[in-house]
Design a protein around this motif. Structure first.
Motif, mmCIF file in Angstrom:
data_model
loop_
_atom_site.group_PDB
_atom_site.id
_atom_site.type_symbol
_atom_site.label_atom_id
_atom_site.label_comp_id
_atom_site.label_asym_id
_atom_site.label_seq_id
_atom_site.Cartn_x
_atom_site.Cartn_y
_atom_site.Cartn_z
ATOM 1 N N ARG A 187 1.669 8.376 -6.492
ATOM 2 C CA ARG A 187 0.741 9.941 -6.485
ATOM 3 C C ARG A 187 1.817 10.985 -6.490
ATOM 4 O O ARG A 187 1.175 11.977 -6.568
ATOM 5 C CB ARG A 187 -0.323 9.623 -5.536
ATOM 6 C CG ARG A 187 -1.258 8.557 -5.678
ATOM 7 C CD ARG A 187 -2.181 8.637 -4.207
ATOM 8 N NE ARG A 187 -3.062 9.594 -4.212
ATOM 9 C CZ ARG A 187 -3.646 9.961 -3.403
ATOM 10 N NH1 ARG A 187 -4.058 8.997 -2.186
ATOM 11 N NH2 ARG A 187 -4.543 11.056 -3.319
ATOM 12 N N TRP A 223 2.220 1.831 -3.517
ATOM 13 C CA TRP A 223 1.162 2.216 -4.319
ATOM 14 C C TRP A 223 1.041 3.653 -4.315
ATOM 15 O O TRP A 223 0.801 4.373 -5.132
ATOM 16 C CB TRP A 223 -0.163 1.689 -4.095
ATOM 17 C CG TRP A 223 -1.548 2.194 -4.853
ATOM 18 C CD1 TRP A 223 -1.548 1.920 -6.316
ATOM 19 C CD2 TRP A 223 -2.239 2.923 -4.543
ATOM 20 N NE1 TRP A 223 -2.685 2.498 -6.586
ATOM 21 C CE2 TRP A 223 -3.013 3.372 -5.655
ATOM 22 C CE3 TRP A 223 -2.687 3.778 -3.105
ATOM 23 C CZ2 TRP A 223 -4.172 4.127 -5.603
ATOM 24 C CZ3 TRP A 223 -3.454 4.678 -3.008
ATOM 25 C CH2 TRP A 223 -4.427 4.638 -4.177
ATOM 26 N N TYR A 224 1.094 4.063 -2.682
ATOM 27 C CA TYR A 224 0.952 5.692 -2.430
ATOM 28 C C TYR A 224 1.751 6.411 -3.310
ATOM 29 O O TYR A 224 1.555 7.525 -3.372
ATOM 30 C CB TYR A 224 0.743 5.642 -0.854
ATOM 31 C CG TYR A 224 0.273 6.956 -0.644
ATOM 32 C CD1 TYR A 224 -1.018 7.445 -0.451
ATOM 33 C CD2 TYR A 224 1.269 7.949 -0.179
ATOM 34 C CE1 TYR A 224 -1.430 8.644 -0.165
ATOM 35 C CE2 TYR A 224 0.762 9.364 0.118
ATOM 36 C CZ TYR A 224 -0.474 9.697 0.386
ATOM 37 O OH TYR A 224 -1.142 10.929 0.616
ATOM 38 N N THR A 225 3.033 5.983 -3.299
ATOM 39 C CA THR A 225 4.212 6.762 -3.819
ATOM 40 C C THR A 225 3.847 7.017 -5.394
ATOM 41 O O THR A 225 4.510 8.110 -5.628
ATOM 42 C CB THR A 225 5.429 6.002 -3.691
ATOM 43 O OG1 THR A 225 5.429 4.979 -4.609
ATOM 44 C CG2 THR A 225 5.927 6.058 -2.269
ATOM 45 N N ALA A 271 0.752 -1.209 -0.005
ATOM 46 C CA ALA A 271 0.109 0.241 -0.004
ATOM 47 C C ALA A 271 0.943 1.347 -0.022
ATOM 48 O O ALA A 271 0.528 2.119 -0.715
ATOM 49 C CB ALA A 271 -1.016 0.092 1.261
ATOM 50 N N GLY A 272 1.787 1.279 0.772
ATOM 51 C CA GLY A 272 2.889 2.154 0.829
ATOM 52 C C GLY A 272 3.571 2.588 -0.390
ATOM 53 O O GLY A 272 3.563 3.894 -1.003
#
Length: 798
Positions: free
Chosen positions: A668, A664-666, A661-662
């Motif tokens: 953005r 994937w967040y990057t 999840a972390g």
């Protein structure tokens, strides 16, 4: 990035971890659990070597990406399906016990490395190739990779409940094959009409042709099956191991049986887990009949008093429960962590045990013994521990087993659970040179000293037979009547007292003669106030184990090796501490291979971007730090939950899913130059907070309701995992414009450091303690942040 590549990456990653879990179980059955480190290291070596291969052939593979990616996944499936079959071939199969006496075994060990290396290499090559091809979308790709790995951990554990370990690799092989099918380019060419049916047929053959896992000839199961008419009557598979019930007309069990025994030792079925002895299947004792264990040293606590409330820790097949029942105990609490053992005893073997576990005084807890102690509030008149070591002494094969039940703090917790006249009883086999009996005694003496008791001889009685010793420690001093009972017990059973108040000259050697009587001198030294001097001078480390270093069976002192080799011979020395030496040997073998396959070729081909030093430090630190944190979390979660399999699943899958999840967040973030150093530094600081606050809090919260514990652990792991998923994709994005070979270099360096981290963390924990592993994990992430700051100041942000 075409969406048809995202799911195949997740499937390949899931297959890698599930295959790895299967290999760990296979190695535990055929050899010993030490080779779990080999499975993990070989897996990570495959990832590192894939980076090296990509650095050499990146352009050619990228030009053929649409064909190469699915072909690699299909080949990975084939390699997984055939790996165990090849490794169990007589020409390849090795034996741990023979590694230091038959040098051909080293070649077989290397062949085993290579066989299991190939599937990991092919999967990593496909994943790494996609990382290079779609480096601009690395956040989404790394998310798929980590999420797939997390699900693969759960899948592997689930399959181990349903299928024997030998079948698992073939079943897992279907995942990369499915991923390969999904990523085949359209329209489908002639190549795929040949490759796909061939892959499906061969993987199907691998699933159908389950290899017979041949355990080492030196494992307990192999020796038991040499008895006339011996047979495996039943099997039960689970993530806790492969349980096997063995019967034979000559199979009898009475550890350290008295030489005065005149009766017939009853035939018993025996239970083995991964080829290692669990216990004899013991029936409920008949009223007013002799119980066989009453003729062993293990009867000592029952001869000293008549305990009413008994706690049997790690009770296995229930032998201590039956013994307590034979002496009329009114309440017996049995603690056993392996649910498959309890299931067998309550189900298929209930007739053999005369429903032992269903007797009214007996209550059963399925939990790790140490976790039970930490949460329990009851008091007992007798606490019984399992038999220590093996008949004739071990070869150090349990040296790296974390035995939290046998640490200083654990014994103090037991002491706190005793009533005013309560006792702790445990037996161990004699070994030579003496190690296990001395560490047991040292732990008991340390417990008494911590409680302010300066005269241990008044609180400890130890009795010796021809092959076993039983120790009993009492909360209050032993009375003269109890001392007299111990003497009477020795006289009736032809045993000898090792520790007894007011020992008479020659009393230690009346019935069971020892050629070397140094055991007596060593015991006296541990009982004396000058015991620290003895600990420093003795050739083996027999000081009590601690929660920091819970390796009760690890006795090796490196400084004593020259003297031991001179005394026992260099060829015999490894058989005293084989387990630890095997892991050290494995570490240096993996280190040498990793240097050859990963580091040296990359130095030769160069790294033209000029970021070589930064990439080496940054991605190497991430590889070390991530694995170190994973190992610490597994250790701490196991103590908190008391269920090792579920603790491992939560630690690995929870951490990886949160990291995904972390990652994937990057994706953005359009600009991440400041975060490249900030995130690793923040992780290092958070690890410090975890070490100082969270981990101690988990220990104090062991008594929480079982249903609440998984949620507490998820709350602990998700924030940390979320952050730990960010540095790798941020670093890859930094290298995306660095020219050919930049990302491959990072992939290789990260894999290399992950290769050595598993065995290295264990060696650090053995020598220094788990706190150092945690500190070094924080140091690794801090280093990644520092080198990023230095690079930014030197070259400017991107």
């Amino acid at each position: 990035m075409p969406p048809r590549y995202t799911l195949p990456i997740a499937l390949a990653s899931a297959a890698v971890l599930a295959f790895e879990l299967g290999l760990m179980q296979v190695f535990s059955i055929t050899q010993w659990y030490h080779f779990a480190y080999m499975a993990i290291s070989v897996a990570m070596l495959g990832f590192g070597a894939a980076g090296t291969f990509l650095a050499f052939f990146e352009e050619k593979l990228l030009d053929r990406f649409e064909r190469a990616f699915p072909l690699l996944l299909l080949a990975c499936g084939l390699a997984m399906a055939g790996a165990c079959i090849l490794a169990q071939h007589p020409a390849v199969r090795f034996d741990t016990y023979l590694l230091f006496s038959d040098y051909r075994q080293a070649g077989r060990l290397l062949a085993t490395y290579l066989i299991f290396f190939v599937p990991f290499f092919l999967a990593a090559l496909a994943i790494g190739l996609a990382f290079v091809r779609f480096s601009g979308q690395i956040g989404q790709l790394y998310f798929a990779d980590l999420l797939g790995t997390a699900l693969g951990g759960l899948l592997g554990i689930g399959l181990l409940w349903l299928f024997p370990p030998g079948r698992l690799p073939g079943l897992v092989a279907l995942l990369p094959v499915l991923g390969g099918l999904m990523s085949i380019p359209r329209p489908v060419g002639k190549l795929w009409w040949v490759a796909v049916p061939l892959a499906l047929v061969l993987v199907g053959a691998g699933i159908a042709g389950v290899p017979r896992l041949q355990p080492s000839q030196y494992k307990s199961l192999s020796k038991a099956l040499l008895l006339p008419e011996a047979a495996v009557e039943a099997e039960r598979c689970s993530p806790y191991g492969l349980l096997q019930v063995v019967s034979a007309p000559a199979l009898r069990h009475a550890p350290g049986l008295s030489l005065s025994f005149q009766g017939k030792v009853p035939v018993r079925k025996a239970l083995f887990n991964n080829g290692e002895w669990v216990g004899a299947v013991t029936p409920t004792p008949a009223p007013d009949s002799a119980f066989i264990l009453d003729f062993t040293t293990a009867a000592l606590p029952f001869r000293l008093c008549r305990p009413d409330r008994v706690l049997a820790l790690e009770a296995g097949t229930g032998e201590p429960v039956a013994h307590a029942l034979a002496h009329g105990a009114g309440s017996i609490s049995m603690v056993e962590s392996n649910p498959a053992v309890l299931s067998l005893l309550k189900g298929q073997l209930a007739g053999e045990t005369d429903s032992l576990l269903f007797q009214p005084p007996v209550s059963v807890s399925e939990l790790e013994a140490r976790t039970f102690l930490m949460a329990d509030t009851q008091t007992y008149s007798l606490i019984l521990l399992p038999m220590v070591s093996t008949f004739g002494g071990g070869a150090g094969l349990n040296a790296l087993q974390e035995q939290y039940l046998m640490t200083q703090k654990s014994f103090r917790e037991m002491w706190g659970r005793l009533g005013a006249e309560g006792m702790i009883g445990l037996s161990c086999w004699l070994d030579y040179p003496p190690r296990y009996p001395l560490r047991v005694l040292a732990t008991l003496v340390d417990m008494l000293a911590a409680e302010g008791i300066g005269e241990p001889r008044r609180h400890i009685i130890a009795v010796r037979s021809w092959g076993a010793i039983t120790f009993v420690a009492k909360r209050s001093p032993f009375t003269r009547r109890e001392t007299a009972r111990a003497r009477t017990f020795c006289e009736e059973m032809l045993f000898d007292p090792l520790i007894l108040d007011s020992l008479l000259p020659g009393e230690r050697q009346q019935y069971n003669q020892l050629q070397d009587t140094m055991l007596f001198h060593y015991a006296d030294a541990i009982l004396s106030p000058a015991r620290d001097s003895f600990y420093r001078q003795y050739q083996f480390n027999v000081q009590p184990a601690t929660d920091e270093r819970p390796y009760f069976s690890q006795f090796l002192r490196w400084k004593s090796l020259p003297a031991l080799a001179e005394q026992w011979g260099s060829r015999n020395l490894p058989f005293m501490e084989l387990g630890y030496l095997v892991v050290v040997l494995t570490f240096f073998q993996i280190l040498l291979v990793a240097l050859t396959l990963i580091i040296l070729p990359l130095f030769r081909i160069g790294f033209r971007s000029g970021d070589r030093g930064w990439a080496l430090s940054y991605f190497g630190s991430l590889g070390l730090g991530f694995m170190f944190v994973e190992i610490i979390l597994i250790q701490q979660f196991t103590l908190f939950l008391g269920k090792p399999v579920f603790a491992t699943a939560l630690a690995i899958s929870g951490l990886l899913a949160a990291s995904g999840a972390g990652s994937w967040y990057t994706s953005r973030w359009k600009q991440a130059s400041g975060k490249l150093w900030l995130i690793p530094v923040f992780i290092a600081a958070l690890l410090g907070v975890y070490a100082a606050v969270l981990l101690p809090a988990l220990r104090s919260a062991v008594g929480l309701a079982p249903g609440a514990k998984p949620f507490v652990l998820l709350l602990a792991v998700v924030p940390l995992g979320f952050l730990m998923g960010m540095p790798f994709p941020l670093g890859i994005r930094r290298l995306a414009g660095g020219g050919r070979g930049a990302i491959s270099w990072a992939w290789g360096v990260n894999g290399y450091c992950s290769v050595i981290s598993t065995a290295l963390a264990t060696l650090i924990a053995v020598e220094l303690g788990f706190s150092w592993v945690m500190a070094l994990a924080g140091g690794a992430y801090a280093l990644a942040g520092v080198v990023s700051v230095a690079r930014t100041k030197f070259r400017g942000s991107y």
